[in-house]
Design a protein around this motif. Sequence first.
Motif, PDB file in Angstrom:
ATOM      1  N   THR A  62      34.170   9.647 -29.484  1.00 36.12           N
ATOM      2  CA  THR A  62      34.911  10.885 -29.184  1.00 36.12           C
ATOM      3  C   THR A  62      34.629  11.625 -27.977  1.00 36.12           C
ATOM      4  OG1 THR A  62      33.584  12.211 -30.468  1.00 36.12           O
ATOM      5  CG2 THR A  62      35.308  11.131 -31.670  1.00 36.12           C
ATOM      6  N   VAL A  63      33.299  11.058 -27.148  1.00 32.89           N
ATOM      7  CA  VAL A  63      33.198  11.649 -26.027  1.00 32.89           C
ATOM      8  C   VAL A  63      34.267  11.269 -24.987  1.00 32.89           C
ATOM      9  CG1 VAL A  63      31.617  11.747 -24.086  1.00 32.89           C
ATOM     10  CG2 VAL A  63      30.873  12.247 -26.295  1.00 32.89           C
ATOM     11  N   GLY A  64      34.363   9.696 -25.051  1.00 35.75           N
ATOM     12  CA  GLY A  64      35.579   9.262 -24.037  1.00 35.75           C
ATOM     13  C   GLY A  64      36.756   9.897 -24.294  1.00 35.75           C
ATOM     14  N   LEU A  65      37.133  10.068 -25.492  1.00 39.38           N
ATOM     15  CA  LEU A  65      38.488  10.498 -25.886  1.00 39.38           C
ATOM     16  C   LEU A  65      38.595  12.043 -25.431  1.00 39.38           C
ATOM     17  CD1 LEU A  65      40.900   9.612 -27.627  1.00 39.38           C
ATOM     18  CD2 LEU A  65      39.841  10.809 -29.334  1.00 39.38           C
ATOM     19  N   TRP A  71      40.226  15.387 -18.467  1.00 48.46           N
ATOM     20  CA  TRP A  71      40.431  14.822 -16.930  1.00 48.46           C
ATOM     21  C   TRP A  71      41.908  14.832 -16.694  1.00 48.46           C
ATOM     22  CZ3 TRP A  71      43.063  10.238 -15.917  1.00 48.46           C
ATOM     23  CH2 TRP A  71      42.987   9.948 -14.653  1.00 48.46           C
ATOM     24  N   SER A  72      42.760  14.459 -17.775  1.00 48.58           N
ATOM     25  CA  SER A  72      44.208  14.522 -17.454  1.00 48.58           C
ATOM     26  C   SER A  72      44.764  15.685 -17.438  1.00 48.58           C
ATOM     27  CB  SER A  72      44.721  13.667 -18.759  1.00 48.58           C
ATOM     28  OG  SER A  72      44.707  14.362 -20.078  1.00 48.58           O
ATOM     29  N   VAL A  77      36.103  14.905 -12.845  1.00 43.47           N
ATOM     30  CA  VAL A  77      35.490  13.553 -12.441  1.00 43.47           C
ATOM     31  C   VAL A  77      36.211  12.726 -13.739  1.00 43.47           C
ATOM     32  CG1 VAL A  77      33.373  12.237 -12.944  1.00 43.47           C
ATOM     33  CG2 VAL A  77      33.523  14.497 -11.806  1.00 43.47           C
ATOM     34  N   PRO A  78      36.378  11.365 -13.440  1.00 50.98           N
ATOM     35  CA  PRO A  78      37.395  10.548 -14.648  1.00 50.98           C
ATOM     36  C   PRO A  78      36.116  10.147 -15.701  1.00 50.98           C
ATOM     37  CG  PRO A  78      37.131   9.361 -12.471  1.00 50.98           C
ATOM     38  CD  PRO A  78      36.760  10.871 -12.147  1.00 50.98           C
ATOM     39  N   ILE A  79      36.478   9.370 -16.705  1.00 51.56           N
ATOM     40  CA  ILE A  79      35.353   9.175 -17.748  1.00 51.56           C
ATOM     41  C   ILE A  79      34.812   7.686 -17.198  1.00 51.56           C
ATOM     42  CG2 ILE A  79      36.599  10.159 -19.672  1.00 51.56           C
ATOM     43  CD1 ILE A  79      37.758   7.425 -20.403  1.00 51.56           C
ATOM     44  N   THR A  80      33.578   7.522 -17.550  1.00 50.21           N
ATOM     45  CA  THR A  80      32.833   6.492 -17.051  1.00 50.21           C
ATOM     46  C   THR A  80      33.123   5.251 -18.057  1.00 50.21           C
ATOM     47  OG1 THR A  80      31.047   6.759 -18.718  1.00 50.21           O
ATOM     48  CG2 THR A  80      30.820   7.871 -16.528  1.00 50.21           C
TER      49      THR A  80
END
Length: 113
Positions: A62-65, A71-72, A77-80
Amino acid sequence: MQAAFLMGLGLTLIVASLTVYHRDFGYAVPFVLQAWNYLTPIVYSSSLSPERWQFLYSLNPTVGLIEGFRWSVLGGVPITFTMMASMVSGLVASLVIGMAVFQKIERGFADIV
């Protein structure tokens, strides 16, 4: 948006299926969700975690989510790649496991409910 829906669907299928047979899951879910909220950067940025823990922290699907949503909307900074790979693998795993558990257990739902 669809990623959040699909991940939620998979987790809901797992918990709902298991709750039919084990009623205690209904009591445990709020505690798990509360702990998960602290482990996910909802009200704080993931950049606040120390650099040495960033890789381990980004393994939470859920961190990336959440960081992708942030970010959007806000930019920055975009996700890694690790966050993206963890999110996609968590999404696919929750859907596959959720559908498998539901299909295996659903035959006995009417007998218990």
